[in-house]
Design a protein around this motif. Sequence first.
Motif, PDB file in Angstrom:
ATOM      1  N   LEU A 257      -3.589   9.856   3.094  1.00  0.00           N
ATOM      2  CA  LEU A 257      -3.230   9.193   4.346  1.00  0.00           C
ATOM      3  C   LEU A 257      -1.942   8.399   4.194  1.00  0.00           C
ATOM      4  N   ASP A 258      -1.801   7.714   3.072  1.00  0.00           N
ATOM      5  CA  ASP A 258      -0.610   6.912   2.835  1.00  0.00           C
ATOM      6  C   ASP A 258       0.632   7.792   2.810  1.00  0.00           C
ATOM      7  N   SER A 259       0.530   8.936   2.168  1.00  0.00           N
ATOM      8  CA  SER A 259       1.658   9.865   2.103  1.00  0.00           C
ATOM      9  C   SER A 259       2.006  10.390   3.497  1.00  0.00           C
ATOM     10  N   TYR A 260       0.992  10.784   4.249  1.00  0.00           N
ATOM     11  CA  TYR A 260       1.226  11.286   5.607  1.00  0.00           C
ATOM     12  C   TYR A 260       1.870  10.223   6.490  1.00  0.00           C
ATOM     13  N   LEU A 261       1.359   8.987   6.422  1.00  0.00           N
ATOM     14  CA  LEU A 261       1.845   7.935   7.311  1.00  0.00           C
ATOM     15  C   LEU A 261       3.174   7.335   6.850  1.00  0.00           C
ATOM     16  N   LYS A 262       3.648   7.715   5.699  1.00  0.00           N
ATOM     17  CA  LYS A 262       5.020   7.383   5.324  1.00  0.00           C
ATOM     18  C   LYS A 262       5.988   8.436   5.853  1.00  0.00           C
ATOM     19  N   THR A 263       5.455   9.622   6.157  1.00  0.00           N
ATOM     20  CA  THR A 263       6.270  10.675   6.759  1.00  0.00           C
ATOM     21  C   THR A 263       6.320  10.511   8.269  1.00  0.00           C
ATOM     22  N   TYR A 264       5.163  10.323   8.876  1.00  0.00           N
ATOM     23  CA  TYR A 264       5.049  10.112  10.327  1.00  0.00           C
ATOM     24  C   TYR A 264       4.556   8.678  10.528  1.00  0.00           C
ATOM     25  N   GLN A 265       5.471   7.809  10.873  1.00  0.00           N
ATOM     26  CA  GLN A 265       5.195   6.377  10.790  1.00  0.00           C
ATOM     27  C   GLN A 265       4.659   5.787  12.084  1.00  0.00           C
ATOM     28  N   PHE A 266       3.947   4.654  11.925  1.00  0.00           N
ATOM     29  CA  PHE A 266       3.562   3.847  13.077  1.00  0.00           C
ATOM     30  C   PHE A 266       4.827   3.252  13.696  1.00  0.00           C
ATOM     31  N   LEU A 267       4.782   2.984  15.001  1.00  0.00           N
ATOM     32  CA  LEU A 267       5.962   2.504  15.710  1.00  0.00           C
ATOM     33  C   LEU A 267       5.847   1.065  16.199  1.00  0.00           C
TER      34      LEU A 267
END
Length: 319
Positions: A257-267
């Motif tokens: 999850l951490d890897s994914y959310l560093k690619t597609y980030q929260f705004l």
Amino acid sequence: MQKSNNTGSSETIRETNLERFCLQHYIAHGTPMHRPKPDIGFLEWFIGFFEAEGSFTTWSDHNTERRRFCIDITQKDPQLMYKIRTKLGFGRVTTFSKKDHTGLFAKYYVEDRKNLERLIYLFDGQFVTKHKQMQFQAWLAKLNQQRLDCDRPVYKISAAQTNQASFQTAWLAGFLEGDGGFWVSSKSFLYTKKTGEQSFRLKMKFYVTQEYPDILNQIRDCLGYLKPKKLHRLTNGHTSKLYYRFETGKLEDHLKLDSYLKTYQFLGNRSITLKRWSRLLNYRIYDYPVTTKSTQKIRRLIMATKNQSTLACRGQSKF
């Protein structure tokens, strides 16, 4: 270099996303003239965020005896609402405070015909969760009935698409920014060995709670579970209604999850919570020495994560 849905993606990823979410219809008919090149990553994020936080509303206008229609999102994050308006290129934002003094809220909303039409082009057939697709179809059916009564052409409702949550698009990032939970225990994060030596041992969880289980099963599949993981049943503490919850404390899942959310980030503001949660993951990966300074640092980081989570939500518990 990290990819971000703030800045767009490569042409290859753009083509894949267009194919999966069928955004050509919106790009051709819904894109504002002053936004001729929409950010595909942002549109994916927005659809996911709306599925978690957005509403379709309708009410009677007593002056005209006609129904009014609106699409809106309310958050305790005004900057995010303004960002959505800017990135889409249309809509309005209003801010307000509640009587219980829980802080400043903001609502992004669209209720004029032209811009409602834009969102209809964007949403029709694109939702991943079945219940949001059903809400949209019921809302659009009422709008079409009023248009028929006024001898106006109706909007055609497409058959539901087969979009799925995945780590290949920004949809899941938007959905998790609205409904994802990132928890760290503030108690017992120190482990004492038989030798008397101490080490950090954090208890962390990722969880999502939903009324229906379909999206939770998709998130489980994203994490690569070969066997179905049992979903918890619980209430929100205010009613007796049971909800479904997927949760995991596995480091392997958290790293994915951490890897994914560093690619597609929260705004929005929750990006701060997520970054702190991500920093805390390091204490599960590396053997940091336990000192008074490092213990105080980790305690402050945990408490700051919890405080920011409270600020970022709408004043409603994610339970």
